[in-house]
Design a protein around this motif. Sequence first.
Motif, mmCIF file in Angstrom:
data_model
loop_
_atom_site.group_PDB
_atom_site.id
_atom_site.type_symbol
_atom_site.label_atom_id
_atom_site.label_comp_id
_atom_site.label_asym_id
_atom_site.label_seq_id
_atom_site.Cartn_x
_atom_site.Cartn_y
_atom_site.Cartn_z
ATOM 1 N N ASN A 130 0.842 -1.189 0.000
ATOM 2 C CA ASN A 130 0.000 0.000 0.000
ATOM 3 C C ASN A 130 0.881 1.244 0.000
ATOM 4 O O ASN A 130 1.704 1.421 0.886
ATOM 5 C CB ASN A 130 -0.915 0.008 1.226
ATOM 6 C CG ASN A 130 -1.950 -1.084 1.162
ATOM 7 O OD1 ASN A 130 -2.520 -1.344 0.115
ATOM 8 N ND2 ASN A 130 -2.186 -1.731 2.278
ATOM 9 N N LYS A 141 -12.635 2.632 -11.059
ATOM 10 C CA LYS A 141 -12.728 2.060 -9.725
ATOM 11 C C LYS A 141 -12.227 3.006 -8.637
ATOM 12 O O LYS A 141 -12.423 2.754 -7.457
ATOM 13 C CB LYS A 141 -11.924 0.762 -9.649
ATOM 14 C CG LYS A 141 -12.453 -0.338 -10.524
ATOM 15 C CD LYS A 141 -11.583 -1.565 -10.389
ATOM 16 C CE LYS A 141 -11.999 -2.653 -11.345
ATOM 17 N NZ LYS A 141 -11.106 -3.815 -11.243
ATOM 18 N N THR A 142 -11.563 4.094 -9.016
ATOM 19 C CA THR A 142 -11.003 5.024 -8.046
ATOM 20 C C THR A 142 -12.120 5.780 -7.339
ATOM 21 O O THR A 142 -12.994 6.361 -7.988
ATOM 22 C CB THR A 142 -10.066 6.030 -8.735
ATOM 23 O OG1 THR A 142 -9.055 5.316 -9.433
ATOM 24 C CG2 THR A 142 -9.416 6.955 -7.727
ATOM 25 N N ARG A 143 -12.069 5.774 -6.004
ATOM 26 C CA ARG A 143 -13.037 6.537 -5.207
ATOM 27 C C ARG A 143 -12.436 7.902 -4.934
ATOM 28 O O ARG A 143 -11.344 8.002 -4.372
ATOM 29 C CB ARG A 143 -13.347 5.821 -3.900
ATOM 30 C CG ARG A 143 -14.033 4.485 -4.122
ATOM 31 C CD ARG A 143 -14.212 3.743 -2.833
ATOM 32 N NE ARG A 143 -12.862 3.379 -2.358
ATOM 33 C CZ ARG A 143 -12.589 3.015 -1.127
ATOM 34 N NH1 ARG A 143 -13.521 2.978 -0.223
ATOM 35 N NH2 ARG A 143 -11.366 2.693 -0.772
ATOM 36 N N ALA A 180 -2.796 4.018 -3.050
ATOM 37 C CA ALA A 180 -2.634 3.166 -4.232
ATOM 38 C C ALA A 180 -2.018 1.849 -3.793
ATOM 39 O O ALA A 180 -1.504 1.728 -2.677
ATOM 40 C CB ALA A 180 -1.756 3.853 -5.271
ATOM 41 N N ARG A 181 -2.041 0.877 -4.676
ATOM 42 C CA ARG A 181 -1.464 -0.430 -4.371
ATOM 43 C C ARG A 181 -0.611 -0.872 -5.555
ATOM 44 O O ARG A 181 -1.057 -0.820 -6.697
ATOM 45 C CB ARG A 181 -2.575 -1.442 -4.113
ATOM 46 C CG ARG A 181 -2.048 -2.787 -3.668
ATOM 47 C CD ARG A 181 -3.165 -3.708 -3.289
ATOM 48 N NE ARG A 181 -3.640 -3.343 -1.962
ATOM 49 C CZ ARG A 181 -4.624 -3.945 -1.346
ATOM 50 N NH1 ARG A 181 -5.261 -4.915 -1.918
ATOM 51 N NH2 ARG A 181 -4.995 -3.572 -0.137
ATOM 52 N N THR A 232 -1.873 3.759 -9.801
ATOM 53 C CA THR A 232 -3.289 3.927 -10.085
ATOM 54 C C THR A 232 -3.983 4.012 -8.741
ATOM 55 O O THR A 232 -3.964 3.059 -7.968
ATOM 56 C CB THR A 232 -3.848 2.768 -10.927
ATOM 57 O OG1 THR A 232 -3.127 2.706 -12.158
ATOM 58 C CG2 THR A 232 -5.319 2.974 -11.215
ATOM 59 N N ARG A 282 -6.478 4.043 -5.708
ATOM 60 C CA ARG A 282 -7.683 3.345 -5.270
ATOM 61 C C ARG A 282 -8.619 4.327 -4.587
ATOM 62 O O ARG A 282 -9.826 4.189 -4.645
ATOM 63 C CB ARG A 282 -7.315 2.226 -4.319
ATOM 64 C CG ARG A 282 -6.384 1.212 -4.976
ATOM 65 C CD ARG A 282 -6.110 0.079 -4.096
ATOM 66 N NE ARG A 282 -7.317 -0.751 -4.087
ATOM 67 C CZ ARG A 282 -7.475 -1.797 -3.318
ATOM 68 N NH1 ARG A 282 -6.538 -2.139 -2.490
ATOM 69 N NH2 ARG A 282 -8.575 -2.502 -3.358
ATOM 70 N N LYS A 283 -8.020 5.341 -3.921
ATOM 71 C CA LYS A 283 -8.820 6.346 -3.235
ATOM 72 C C LYS A 283 -8.064 7.671 -3.226
ATOM 73 O O LYS A 283 -6.856 7.700 -3.030
ATOM 74 C CB LYS A 283 -9.105 5.915 -1.799
ATOM 75 C CG LYS A 283 -10.031 6.838 -1.051
ATOM 76 C CD LYS A 283 -10.362 6.291 0.313
ATOM 77 C CE LYS A 283 -11.332 7.229 1.022
ATOM 78 N NZ LYS A 283 -11.653 6.762 2.358
#
Length: 154
Positions: free
Chosen positions: A42, A87-89, A117-118, A133, A135-136
């Motif tokens: 993460n 998919k990004t919040r 991101a991950r 990319t 994720r949030k």
Amino acid sequence: MRLPKLVTVALATAALAASSATADPGHGKSSAADATKCKPANVKLMGTLTSDPGSTDTSFTMTVTKSNNAGEAYKLAGTATVNVDTKTRIHRHAAGVHENKATVGDLALGDYAKVKARVCKTDLANGAMPELTARKVDARAPKAPKAPKADTKD
């Protein structure tokens, strides 16, 4: 009387032999295919946006002022380009905004952002900076400067 006991012992021995023959020989050890799998890390970055993304943009840039251990290379570089997808919040907190859900077009130049991101741990080896990319994304509008107080000396 002896024959049924002998048959019972023979069947029990056969059952034990069959169960040990079907047991996994690896006993939980990973195979070569498992060694190539991605072990996720993460990455958390914090800083201000240096670009003003439009509603159709798929990325934005930011200056990185803080990070976790996985994002240390981005902090040392000072900047990062962050990709976004469907998919990004994205949340943007601003005065008068009641619903925090936003799109990449709602982000503005100078916003303070926290990005999560991950990536694979192996991609971060030796200070490498793989593409991120998100994720949030949590963004906050910059605070308005306070007005100077007027002197009230009489």
